[in-house]
Design a protein around this motif. Sequence first.
Motif, PDB file in Angstrom:
ATOM      1  N   GLY A   1       6.513  -0.064   4.525  1.00  0.00           N
ATOM      2  CA  GLY A   1       5.493   0.511   4.625  1.00  0.00           C
ATOM      3  C   GLY A   1       4.027  -0.108   4.253  1.00  0.00           C
ATOM      4  O   GLY A   1       2.809   1.506   4.257  1.00  0.00           O
ATOM      5  N   TRP A   2       3.791  -0.742   3.979  1.00  0.00           N
ATOM      6  CA  TRP A   2       2.592  -1.010   3.802  1.00  0.00           C
ATOM      7  C   TRP A   2       1.073  -1.386   5.541  1.00  0.00           C
ATOM      8  O   TRP A   2       2.260  -1.766   6.339  1.00  0.00           O
ATOM      9  N   THR A   3       0.512  -0.391   5.266  1.00  0.00           N
ATOM     10  CA  THR A   3       0.138  -0.245   6.568  1.00  0.00           C
ATOM     11  C   THR A   3      -1.626  -1.691   6.948  1.00  0.00           C
ATOM     12  O   THR A   3      -1.791  -1.442   7.907  1.00  0.00           O
TER      13      THR A   3
ATOM     14  N   VAL B   1      -6.301   1.975  -3.912  1.00  0.00           N
ATOM     15  CA  VAL B   1      -5.454   2.145  -3.491  1.00  0.00           C
ATOM     16  C   VAL B   1      -4.512   0.879  -3.957  1.00  0.00           C
ATOM     17  O   VAL B   1      -4.848  -0.007  -3.986  1.00  0.00           O
ATOM     18  N   ASP B   2      -3.450   0.983  -3.983  1.00  0.00           N
ATOM     19  CA  ASP B   2      -2.061   0.523  -3.950  1.00  0.00           C
ATOM     20  C   ASP B   2      -1.647  -0.847  -3.563  1.00  0.00           C
ATOM     21  O   ASP B   2      -2.993  -0.942  -2.112  1.00  0.00           O
ATOM     22  N   ALA B   3      -2.062  -1.695  -3.816  1.00  0.00           N
ATOM     23  CA  ALA B   3      -1.810  -3.373  -3.155  1.00  0.00           C
ATOM     24  C   ALA B   3      -0.315  -4.197  -3.857  1.00  0.00           C
ATOM     25  O   ALA B   3      -0.035  -4.152  -4.797  1.00  0.00           O
TER      26      ALA B   3
ATOM     27  N   LEU C   1       7.426  -8.171   5.543  1.00  0.00           N
ATOM     28  CA  LEU C   1       8.522  -7.632   4.948  1.00  0.00           C
ATOM     29  C   LEU C   1       7.516  -6.849   4.030  1.00  0.00           C
ATOM     30  O   LEU C   1       8.015  -5.276   3.902  1.00  0.00           O
ATOM     31  N   LEU C   2       5.858  -6.870   4.117  1.00  0.00           N
ATOM     32  CA  LEU C   2       5.517  -5.730   3.613  1.00  0.00           C
ATOM     33  C   LEU C   2       5.506  -4.670   4.764  1.00  0.00           C
ATOM     34  O   LEU C   2       4.669  -3.228   4.389  1.00  0.00           O
TER      35      LEU C   2
ATOM     36  N   ILE D   1      -2.043  -9.663   1.683  1.00  0.00           N
ATOM     37  CA  ILE D   1      -2.488  -8.138   0.511  1.00  0.00           C
ATOM     38  C   ILE D   1      -1.742  -7.680   1.792  1.00  0.00           C
ATOM     39  O   ILE D   1      -2.166  -7.437   2.977  1.00  0.00           O
ATOM     40  N   GLY D   2      -1.249  -6.564   1.365  1.00  0.00           N
ATOM     41  CA  GLY D   2      -1.046  -5.162   1.938  1.00  0.00           C
ATOM     42  C   GLY D   2      -1.780  -3.799   0.743  1.00  0.00           C
ATOM     43  O   GLY D   2      -1.339  -4.220   0.021  1.00  0.00           O
ATOM     44  N   ARG D   3      -2.467  -2.957   1.532  1.00  0.00           N
ATOM     45  CA  ARG D   3      -2.454  -1.875   0.939  1.00  0.00           C
ATOM     46  C   ARG D   3      -2.080  -1.068   2.014  1.00  0.00           C
ATOM     47  O   ARG D   3      -2.166  -1.338   3.208  1.00  0.00           O
ATOM     48  N   ARG D   4      -2.274   0.243   0.585  1.00  0.00           N
ATOM     49  CA  ARG D   4      -1.709   1.315   1.567  1.00  0.00           C
ATOM     50  C   ARG D   4      -3.088   2.169   1.749  1.00  0.00           C
ATOM     51  O   ARG D   4      -4.031   1.981   1.174  1.00  0.00           O
ATOM     52  N   THR D   5      -2.820   3.272   3.051  1.00  0.00           N
ATOM     53  CA  THR D   5      -4.712   3.089   3.724  1.00  0.00           C
ATOM     54  C   THR D   5      -4.724   4.657   3.483  1.00  0.00           C
ATOM     55  O   THR D   5      -5.713   5.282   2.695  1.00  0.00           O
TER      56      THR D   5
END
Length: 94
Positions: free
Chosen positions: A14-16, A36-38, A9-10, A85-89
């Motif tokens: 687009g979470w990388t 970064v967003d998480a 899902l993440l 956890i998903g973070r935007r790089t």
Amino acid sequence: MNEEYAKKLLAEEGWTDIFVQEDDPHTFYPPHTHEVDAAHIVIKGSMILTMGKEARIVKEGQRVDVPAFAVHSAKVGSDGCTYVIGRRTQINKS
């Protein structure tokens, strides 16, 4: 929700930088920020996430997103907590 579905899902959103975090019961993360967003999806257990003056209990199958530079803290529940956890790089300075 299981770990593989949460990761998928993440990734589709687009979470990388996606990984699994496992915390022991009553682990506490004092107020802090990230550049970064998480996104956090709880797979097992629970946590209380506090942003600003709002505290929210996040349980199995629930999600909470934390914007870049938002001051937040977390306290893990008595059963521990496993979450994806998903973070935007890319750094978000807005």
